[in-house]
Design an enzyme around this catalytic site. Sequence first.
Site, PDB file in Angstrom:
ATOM      1  CD1 TRP A 183      -2.845   1.621   0.586  1.00 24.65           C
ATOM      2  CD2 TRP A 183      -1.378   2.524   2.023  1.00 24.65           C
ATOM      3  NE1 TRP A 183      -3.255   2.910   0.856  1.00 24.65           N
ATOM      4  CE2 TRP A 183      -2.375   3.490   1.734  1.00 24.65           C
ATOM      5  CE3 TRP A 183      -0.347   2.855   2.902  1.00 24.65           C
ATOM      6  CZ2 TRP A 183      -2.377   4.761   2.297  1.00 24.65           C
ATOM      7  CZ3 TRP A 183      -0.332   4.133   3.459  1.00 24.65           C
ATOM      8  CH2 TRP A 183      -1.344   5.065   3.158  1.00 24.65           C
ATOM      9  CD  GLU A 224      -4.610  -1.723   2.087  1.00 29.91           C
ATOM     10  OE1 GLU A 224      -5.428  -1.279   2.916  1.00 29.91           O
ATOM     11  OE2 GLU A 224      -3.440  -2.046   2.391  1.00 29.91           O
ATOM     12  CE  LYS A 226      -6.957   5.570   3.303  1.00 26.88           C
ATOM     13  NZ  LYS A 226      -5.958   5.861   4.353  1.00 26.88           N
ATOM     14  CG  ASP A 257      -8.734  -1.400   4.530  1.00 24.74           C
ATOM     15  OD1 ASP A 257      -9.811  -0.949   4.971  1.00 24.74           O
ATOM     16  OD2 ASP A 257      -7.673  -1.339   5.167  1.00 24.74           O
ATOM     17  CG  HIS A 260      -8.667   1.536   2.198  1.00 23.81           C
ATOM     18  ND1 HIS A 260      -7.381   1.116   1.916  1.00 23.81           N
ATOM     19  CD2 HIS A 260      -8.614   2.072   3.442  1.00 23.81           C
ATOM     20  CE1 HIS A 260      -6.594   1.395   2.946  1.00 23.81           C
ATOM     21  NE2 HIS A 260      -7.322   1.964   3.881  1.00 23.81           N
ATOM     22  CG  HIS A 284      -5.695  -4.967   5.499  1.00 21.93           C
ATOM     23  ND1 HIS A 284      -4.764  -3.957   5.360  1.00 21.93           N
ATOM     24  CD2 HIS A 284      -4.975  -6.096   5.678  1.00 21.93           C
ATOM     25  CE1 HIS A 284      -3.538  -4.458   5.445  1.00 21.93           C
ATOM     26  NE2 HIS A 284      -3.650  -5.754   5.631  1.00 21.93           N
ATOM     27  CG  ASP A 292     -10.157   7.557  10.383  1.00 17.52           C
ATOM     28  OD1 ASP A 292      -9.322   7.016   9.632  1.00 17.52           O
ATOM     29  OD2 ASP A 292      -9.968   7.751  11.591  1.00 17.52           O
ATOM     30  CG  ASP A 294      -7.155   2.537   9.407  1.00 25.77           C
ATOM     31  OD1 ASP A 294      -7.224   1.399   8.952  1.00 25.77           O
ATOM     32  OD2 ASP A 294      -6.657   3.482   8.794  1.00 25.77           O
ATOM     33  CG  ASP A 323      -5.014  -1.755   8.547  1.00 25.74           C
ATOM     34  OD1 ASP A 323      -4.475  -1.196   9.526  1.00 25.74           O
ATOM     35  OD2 ASP A 323      -4.899  -1.337   7.385  1.00 25.74           O
TER      36      ASP A 323
END
Length: 415
Positions: A183, A224, A226, A257, A260, A284, A292, A294, A323
């Site tokens: 990433w 990965e 985003k 993810d 993302h 992930h 946001d 995470d 993650d």
Amino acid sequence: MNRYDSAKEAFAKFGVDTDRAIAALNEIPVSVHCWQGDDVVGFDGGGAASGGIQTTGNYPGRARTFEELSEDIRFAFSLMPGKKRLNLHASYAILGDDAGKIDRDAYRPEHFAPWVRFAKEIGLDGIDFNPTCFSHAMVKDGLTLSSPDEDVRRFWVRHCQASLKIAEYLAEEMGSHCLVNIWVPDGYKDVPADRLSPRLRLKKSLDEILSVNYNKNKVYVAVESKVFGIGVESYTVGNNEFYQNYAATRGICCLLDNGHYHPTEVVSDKIPSLLAFYDKVALHVTRGVRWDSDHVILYEDELKEICKEIVRGGADKVMIGLDYFDASINRISAWVVGQRNVQKALLFALLQPNDYLRGLQDKAAFTRLMYAQEELKMLPYGDVWAEYLKKYGYAPDDWFVRVEEYEKKVLSKRK
């Protein structure tokens, strides 16, 4: 009749064997990320997370050394049922005498030997690895592998090439595959004048990384995507379309993810789409909140849908990693809550009568399908979860008390 026996009967009415679900759950490996324990700081001097990511909060007790972080991981993992792997970033290298003498593009397997010894000691299933293409002086103008500065671009190519050799070592030592996830934070804060050239440079860099001779049977490479990060709100070089096409044409994995993507996109729908074309898919698992990505994983509907698709598509085809990083609460509790919630969602998925439901869909029996899906929601999943914990030696209710004791005895003394 105890509560588990009663639950077993309730699920049996739908053709579900709860004993089999419990046994299957205990064999699904989850790769737990090391970086929750120290706010993504690492050990190589990169400092606080940068490059489109940020950790907020100043809860006491952050791990600052390998000894502290491994101590926290050992304790946290003791509270997490099921088969576990460890997910490392390159910035967690144990440099020793090489500290200050070599940079990330020259990291070697021996810089991760302490992690291997630790992972074997606590009986982990394997170690996964990530190049750390952020929090470093060579992230120039927000760019790494897509940089027009050839010195910058080549530095990060060498770092990722070194990461593949480290991953090969980790796989050989652990006797298990190693997933290497690439990433990069590359992008622009405002509307770019050229969207194509950065992606062509990223494509060139990735091709150079993959040109390294590495054991593809042991090392699985993933890319990965985003949507955006802090400071790169208008344009991300490695977006979803770029990486899915790159992975498909290069025979590597596409990592999803679930924080993302745009808020109206769901990874649960992407998993079966990729499984139609890929032998393996990497995840992930996190929790996105608005912009946001995470936050600590909660037991929510989309998590359950993700785990349904993992189970339905074949759990051996999906590599599950966690993650998230939260510095506003006890970091051990954050680790355990997230991992346990993923396991709860996997158990929920394993307790679905998937063949029966699929048959209703194929027969266009949509009224009965809706009825069955709603009835299933009220079955006693919690009693099966309690039995799972009991069977594998995890008390269901005391883990948070143990975390509070650990905070008092260990974390509170870190000043």
